[in-house]
Write a protein that holds these residues in place. Structure first.
Motif, PDB file in Angstrom:
ATOM      1  N   ALA A  27       0.825  -1.203   0.000  1.00  0.00           N
ATOM      2  CA  ALA A  27       0.000   0.000   0.000  1.00  0.00           C
ATOM      3  C   ALA A  27       0.865   1.261   0.000  1.00  0.00           C
ATOM      4  N   SER A  28       2.097   1.159   0.463  1.00  0.00           N
ATOM      5  CA  SER A  28       2.956   2.335   0.519  1.00  0.00           C
ATOM      6  C   SER A  28       4.166   2.157  -0.389  1.00  0.00           C
ATOM      7  N   GLN A  29       4.718   3.283  -0.822  1.00  0.00           N
ATOM      8  CA  GLN A  29       5.888   3.245  -1.687  1.00  0.00           C
ATOM      9  C   GLN A  29       7.157   3.234  -0.853  1.00  0.00           C
ATOM     10  N   THR A  30       8.184   2.577  -1.376  1.00  0.00           N
ATOM     11  CA  THR A  30       9.483   2.606  -0.717  1.00  0.00           C
ATOM     12  C   THR A  30      10.158   3.932  -1.046  1.00  0.00           C
ATOM     13  N   ASP A  31      11.194   4.269  -0.298  1.00  0.00           N
ATOM     14  CA  ASP A  31      11.957   5.494  -0.571  1.00  0.00           C
ATOM     15  C   ASP A  31      12.543   5.458  -1.975  1.00  0.00           C
ATOM     16  N   GLY A  32      13.012   4.288  -2.394  1.00  0.00           N
ATOM     17  CA  GLY A  32      13.588   4.146  -3.727  1.00  0.00           C
ATOM     18  C   GLY A  32      12.560   4.387  -4.818  1.00  0.00           C
ATOM     19  N   GLU A  33      11.352   3.862  -4.639  1.00  0.00           N
ATOM     20  CA  GLU A  33      10.286   4.079  -5.620  1.00  0.00           C
ATOM     21  C   GLU A  33       9.963   5.564  -5.733  1.00  0.00           C
ATOM     22  N   VAL A  34       9.861   6.227  -4.591  1.00  0.00           N
ATOM     23  CA  VAL A  34       9.556   7.660  -4.571  1.00  0.00           C
ATOM     24  C   VAL A  34      10.654   8.436  -5.294  1.00  0.00           C
ATOM     25  N   ALA A  61      16.907  -3.317  -5.225  1.00  0.00           N
ATOM     26  CA  ALA A  61      17.825  -3.943  -6.185  1.00  0.00           C
ATOM     27  C   ALA A  61      17.257  -4.014  -7.593  1.00  0.00           C
ATOM     28  N   MET A  62      15.911  -4.091  -7.716  1.00  0.00           N
ATOM     29  CA  MET A  62      15.321  -4.228  -9.042  1.00  0.00           C
ATOM     30  C   MET A  62      13.974  -3.518  -9.086  1.00  0.00           C
ATOM     31  N   TYR A  63      13.767  -2.776 -10.169  1.00  0.00           N
ATOM     32  CA  TYR A  63      12.539  -2.011 -10.324  1.00  0.00           C
ATOM     33  C   TYR A  63      11.857  -2.336 -11.633  1.00  0.00           C
ATOM     34  N   GLU A  64      10.540  -2.155 -11.639  1.00  0.00           N
ATOM     35  CA  GLU A  64       9.754  -2.222 -12.861  1.00  0.00           C
ATOM     36  C   GLU A  64       9.138  -0.845 -13.049  1.00  0.00           C
ATOM     37  N   ILE A  65       9.332  -0.286 -14.243  1.00  0.00           N
ATOM     38  CA  ILE A  65       8.877   1.064 -14.542  1.00  0.00           C
ATOM     39  C   ILE A  65       7.916   1.034 -15.717  1.00  0.00           C
ATOM     40  N   GLN A  80      13.183   4.775 -26.763  1.00  0.00           N
ATOM     41  CA  GLN A  80      12.413   5.151 -25.574  1.00  0.00           C
ATOM     42  C   GLN A  80      13.094   4.624 -24.315  1.00  0.00           C
ATOM     43  N   HIS A  81      13.523   3.372 -24.370  1.00  0.00           N
ATOM     44  CA  HIS A  81      14.182   2.755 -23.213  1.00  0.00           C
ATOM     45  C   HIS A  81      15.524   3.414 -22.935  1.00  0.00           C
ATOM     46  N   GLN A  82      16.237   3.811 -23.971  1.00  0.00           N
ATOM     47  CA  GLN A  82      17.497   4.522 -23.788  1.00  0.00           C
ATOM     48  C   GLN A  82      17.261   5.858 -23.087  1.00  0.00           C
ATOM     49  N   MET A  83      16.170   6.527 -23.428  1.00  0.00           N
ATOM     50  CA  MET A  83      15.832   7.796 -22.778  1.00  0.00           C
ATOM     51  C   MET A  83      15.611   7.596 -21.275  1.00  0.00           C
ATOM     52  N   VAL A  84      14.903   6.520 -20.925  1.00  0.00           N
ATOM     53  CA  VAL A  84      14.641   6.227 -19.511  1.00  0.00           C
ATOM     54  C   VAL A  84      15.953   5.865 -18.810  1.00  0.00           C
ATOM     55  N   ASN A  85      16.761   5.030 -19.442  1.00  0.00           N
ATOM     56  CA  ASN A  85      18.062   4.663 -18.861  1.00  0.00           C
ATOM     57  C   ASN A  85      18.923   5.894 -18.617  1.00  0.00           C
ATOM     58  N   GLN A  86      18.948   6.806 -19.576  1.00  0.00           N
ATOM     59  CA  GLN A  86      19.752   8.020 -19.415  1.00  0.00           C
ATOM     60  C   GLN A  86      19.206   8.883 -18.280  1.00  0.00           C
ATOM     61  N   ALA A  87      17.892   9.002 -18.203  1.00  0.00           N
ATOM     62  CA  ALA A  87      17.273   9.799 -17.143  1.00  0.00           C
ATOM     63  C   ALA A  87      17.616   9.251 -15.760  1.00  0.00           C
ATOM     64  N   LEU A  88      17.752   7.929 -15.666  1.00  0.00           N
ATOM     65  CA  LEU A  88      18.027   7.273 -14.377  1.00  0.00           C
ATOM     66  C   LEU A  88      19.484   6.835 -14.241  1.00  0.00           C
ATOM     67  N   GLU A  90      22.156   7.828 -12.767  1.00  0.00           N
ATOM     68  CA  GLU A  90      22.730   7.783 -11.412  1.00  0.00           C
ATOM     69  C   GLU A  90      22.070   6.715 -10.558  1.00  0.00           C
ATOM     70  N   GLU A  91      20.766   6.605 -10.623  1.00  0.00           N
ATOM     71  CA  GLU A  91      20.024   5.638  -9.815  1.00  0.00           C
ATOM     72  C   GLU A  91      20.346   4.206 -10.241  1.00  0.00           C
ATOM     73  N   ILE A  92      20.568   4.000 -11.531  1.00  0.00           N
ATOM     74  CA  ILE A  92      20.839   2.661 -12.059  1.00  0.00           C
ATOM     75  C   ILE A  92      22.126   2.079 -11.476  1.00  0.00           C
ATOM     76  N   LYS A  93      23.056   2.923 -11.110  1.00  0.00           N
ATOM     77  CA  LYS A  93      24.337   2.456 -10.559  1.00  0.00           C
ATOM     78  C   LYS A  93      24.143   1.587  -9.309  1.00  0.00           C
ATOM     79  N   ALA A  94      23.068   1.836  -8.570  1.00  0.00           N
ATOM     80  CA  ALA A  94      22.811   1.090  -7.333  1.00  0.00           C
ATOM     81  C   ALA A  94      21.844  -0.078  -7.532  1.00  0.00           C
ATOM     82  N   MET A  95      21.378  -0.276  -8.766  1.00  0.00           N
ATOM     83  CA  MET A  95      20.383  -1.315  -9.039  1.00  0.00           C
ATOM     84  C   MET A  95      21.028  -2.575  -9.601  1.00  0.00           C
TER      85      MET A  95
END
Length: 107
Positions: A27-34, A61-65, A80-88, A90-95
């Motif tokens: 029911a609630s989002q994690t800090d990472g999701e937010v 460790a793993m997200y679905e977007i 489209q997926h490259q755009m999302v990867n580029q946007a994230l 910094e975050e992807i480094k920890a995933m």
């Protein structure tokens, strides 16, 4: 919180329900999701829908977007997926992994 993962039969039609325990309340989002949602809203201001789910049980460790945006118009899925990867980037480094689903709003 417990979630049913399978059910089996034990003689004479009796059922046994096997349960697994999850670490988070859905029911609630994690800090990472937010955090990921905030970055995507910033990078895709014309997005009409953004959904981020931590599919690693809440450890980040793993997200679905799922993202729907006009910015994807006239772009191939891989672009489209490259755009999302580029946007994230910094975050992807920890995933450990990332599932991306993109779409264009239907008018």
């Amino acid at each position: 919180m417990a979630a049913a993962i399978s059910a089996g039969l034990l003689g004479r039609g009796h059922r046994i329900l096997l349960l697994c325990h999850t670490r988070r309340a859905f029911a609630s989002q994690t800090d990472g999701e937010v955090r990921v949602v905030q970055v995507l809203k910033e990078k895709f201001p014309r997005a009409s829908a953004i959904k981020v789910v931590d599919i690693s049980g809440g450890c980040g460790a793993m997200y679905e977007i799922h993202i729907e945006s006009e910015e994807f118009k006239e772009k191939r899925t891989v672009q489209q997926h490259q755009m999302v990867n580029q946007a994230l980037s910094e975050e992807i480094k920890a995933m450990h992994g990332l599932r991306i689903f993109t779409s264009i709003p239907k008018h």
